[in-house]
Write a protein that holds these residues in place. Structure first.
Motif, PDB file in Angstrom:
ATOM      1  N   LEU A  54       0.820  -1.219   0.000  1.00  0.00           N
ATOM      2  CA  LEU A  54       0.000   0.000   0.000  1.00  0.00           C
ATOM      3  C   LEU A  54       0.851   1.266   0.000  1.00  0.00           C
ATOM      4  O   LEU A  54       0.455   2.281  -0.567  1.00  0.00           O
ATOM      5  CB  LEU A  54      -0.927   0.013   1.223  1.00  0.00           C
ATOM      6  CG  LEU A  54      -2.116  -0.927   1.157  1.00  0.00           C
ATOM      7  CD1 LEU A  54      -2.874  -0.895   2.482  1.00  0.00           C
ATOM      8  CD2 LEU A  54      -3.035  -0.581   0.002  1.00  0.00           C
ATOM      9  N   GLN A  55       2.025   1.202   0.625  1.00  0.00           N
ATOM     10  CA  GLN A  55       2.893   2.377   0.704  1.00  0.00           C
ATOM     11  C   GLN A  55       3.431   2.802  -0.665  1.00  0.00           C
ATOM     12  O   GLN A  55       3.753   3.970  -0.860  1.00  0.00           O
ATOM     13  CB  GLN A  55       4.051   2.114   1.656  1.00  0.00           C
ATOM     14  CG  GLN A  55       3.610   1.932   3.088  1.00  0.00           C
ATOM     15  CD  GLN A  55       4.758   1.503   3.995  1.00  0.00           C
ATOM     16  OE1 GLN A  55       5.920   1.492   3.609  1.00  0.00           O
ATOM     17  NE2 GLN A  55       4.425   1.140   5.223  1.00  0.00           N
ATOM     18  N   ILE A  56       3.539   1.865  -1.604  1.00  0.00           N
ATOM     19  CA  ILE A  56       4.094   2.203  -2.923  1.00  0.00           C
ATOM     20  C   ILE A  56       3.096   2.026  -4.063  1.00  0.00           C
ATOM     21  O   ILE A  56       3.426   2.238  -5.224  1.00  0.00           O
ATOM     22  CB  ILE A  56       5.353   1.373  -3.234  1.00  0.00           C
ATOM     23  CG1 ILE A  56       5.021  -0.121  -3.331  1.00  0.00           C
ATOM     24  CG2 ILE A  56       6.461   1.655  -2.246  1.00  0.00           C
ATOM     25  CD1 ILE A  56       6.066  -0.926  -4.061  1.00  0.00           C
ATOM     26  N   LEU A  57       1.878   1.660  -3.743  1.00  0.00           N
ATOM     27  CA  LEU A  57       0.870   1.344  -4.754  1.00  0.00           C
ATOM     28  C   LEU A  57       0.705   2.455  -5.779  1.00  0.00           C
ATOM     29  O   LEU A  57       0.678   2.209  -6.985  1.00  0.00           O
ATOM     30  CB  LEU A  57      -0.460   1.041  -4.058  1.00  0.00           C
ATOM     31  CG  LEU A  57      -1.597   0.528  -4.919  1.00  0.00           C
ATOM     32  CD1 LEU A  57      -1.235  -0.814  -5.540  1.00  0.00           C
ATOM     33  CD2 LEU A  57      -2.863   0.407  -4.083  1.00  0.00           C
ATOM     34  N   HIS A  58       0.629   3.704  -5.326  1.00  0.00           N
ATOM     35  CA  HIS A  58       0.383   4.823  -6.239  1.00  0.00           C
ATOM     36  C   HIS A  58       1.621   5.178  -7.067  1.00  0.00           C
ATOM     37  O   HIS A  58       1.483   5.751  -8.148  1.00  0.00           O
ATOM     38  CB  HIS A  58      -0.124   6.039  -5.460  1.00  0.00           C
ATOM     39  CG  HIS A  58      -1.483   5.801  -4.868  1.00  0.00           C
ATOM     40  ND1 HIS A  58      -2.650   6.046  -5.541  1.00  0.00           N
ATOM     41  CD2 HIS A  58      -1.859   5.295  -3.663  1.00  0.00           C
ATOM     42  CE1 HIS A  58      -3.681   5.721  -4.791  1.00  0.00           C
ATOM     43  NE2 HIS A  58      -3.224   5.257  -3.640  1.00  0.00           N
ATOM     44  N   GLN A  59       2.819   4.809  -6.590  1.00  0.00           N
ATOM     45  CA  GLN A  59       4.013   5.035  -7.407  1.00  0.00           C
ATOM     46  C   GLN A  59       4.152   3.945  -8.471  1.00  0.00           C
ATOM     47  O   GLN A  59       4.545   4.226  -9.597  1.00  0.00           O
ATOM     48  CB  GLN A  59       5.292   5.058  -6.552  1.00  0.00           C
ATOM     49  CG  GLN A  59       5.476   6.295  -5.728  1.00  0.00           C
ATOM     50  CD  GLN A  59       4.944   6.115  -4.313  1.00  0.00           C
ATOM     51  OE1 GLN A  59       4.616   5.021  -3.892  1.00  0.00           O
ATOM     52  NE2 GLN A  59       4.833   7.208  -3.591  1.00  0.00           N
ATOM     53  N   VAL A  60       3.842   2.713  -8.113  1.00  0.00           N
ATOM     54  CA  VAL A  60       3.953   1.612  -9.070  1.00  0.00           C
ATOM     55  C   VAL A  60       2.832   1.686 -10.104  1.00  0.00           C
ATOM     56  O   VAL A  60       3.047   1.383 -11.280  1.00  0.00           O
ATOM     57  CB  VAL A  60       3.927   0.245  -8.340  1.00  0.00           C
ATOM     58  CG1 VAL A  60       3.904  -0.914  -9.325  1.00  0.00           C
ATOM     59  CG2 VAL A  60       5.138   0.115  -7.413  1.00  0.00           C
ATOM     60  N   PHE A  61       1.653   2.126  -9.666  1.00  0.00           N
ATOM     61  CA  PHE A  61       0.476   2.192 -10.540  1.00  0.00           C
ATOM     62  C   PHE A  61      -0.150   3.584 -10.490  1.00  0.00           C
ATOM     63  O   PHE A  61      -1.237   3.763  -9.944  1.00  0.00           O
ATOM     64  CB  PHE A  61      -0.565   1.149 -10.109  1.00  0.00           C
ATOM     65  CG  PHE A  61      -0.078  -0.265 -10.156  1.00  0.00           C
ATOM     66  CD1 PHE A  61      -0.011  -0.962 -11.357  1.00  0.00           C
ATOM     67  CD2 PHE A  61       0.333  -0.907  -8.997  1.00  0.00           C
ATOM     68  CE1 PHE A  61       0.444  -2.277 -11.395  1.00  0.00           C
ATOM     69  CE2 PHE A  61       0.780  -2.214  -9.021  1.00  0.00           C
ATOM     70  CZ  PHE A  61       0.841  -2.905 -10.231  1.00  0.00           C
ATOM     71  N   PRO A  62       0.534   4.593 -11.069  1.00  0.00           N
ATOM     72  CA  PRO A  62      -0.034   5.938 -11.043  1.00  0.00           C
ATOM     73  C   PRO A  62      -1.273   6.036 -11.939  1.00  0.00           C
ATOM     74  O   PRO A  62      -1.305   5.485 -13.042  1.00  0.00           O
ATOM     75  CB  PRO A  62       1.102   6.822 -11.556  1.00  0.00           C
ATOM     76  CG  PRO A  62       2.006   5.914 -12.312  1.00  0.00           C
ATOM     77  CD  PRO A  62       1.834   4.542 -11.725  1.00  0.00           C
TER      78      PRO A  62
END
Length: 135
Positions: A54-62
């Motif tokens: 969850l901490q990197i979800l938006h960076q991996v899947f913008p």
């Protein structure tokens, strides 16, 4: 001449994903089957759990990426489900939190595009006696 953009398949998860290309693993098999038909993107993080994801979800899947994945295969749960040896640090996540994390991951991935498909891999059976043998 540039052709159409190929579909993108993203493998997202813990070590099961990170090492999926080794020894002719399942990631390598996908890359072989879809050679020249789809781009296989590996986003595997050994030792990670659903909370880390969850901490990197938006960076991996913008959401604003010019190309959104056609398929995302998600595997978390192995580390989440491991109870720590007494007093040792652990990646364990309580079951209710794990379920909520996975729902949040699913909602985000489904919001990327109407065409994005998501597959969640389940955690394989655990041989607790074998694990204790190595601890």
């Amino acid at each position: 001449m540039v052709g159409p953009v190929r579909p993108q398949f993203v493998l997202f998860g813990s070590s099961i994903v990170q090492f999926s290309y080794g020894n002719q693993g399942w990631g390598a098999a996908l890359a072989n089957i879809y050679a020249r038909k789809a781009d296989i993107v590996l986003r595997g993080y050994g030792g990670w759990n659903s909370s880390n994801a969850l901490q990197i979800l938006h960076q991996v899947f913008p959401k604003d990426a010019s190309v959104q994945p056609s398929l995302v295969i998600v595997y978390f749960g192995g580390n989440d489900s491991m109870l720590p040896p007494s007093g040792a640090p652990s990646a364990h996540v309580p079951l209710d939190e794990f379920k909520d994390n996975m729902r949040r991951i699913a909602r985000h991935l489904k919001s990327l595009s109407e065409k994005t498909r998501v597959i969640f891999l389940g955690v394989p059976p655990v041989n607790e006696d074998m694990i204790r043998e190595f601890l």
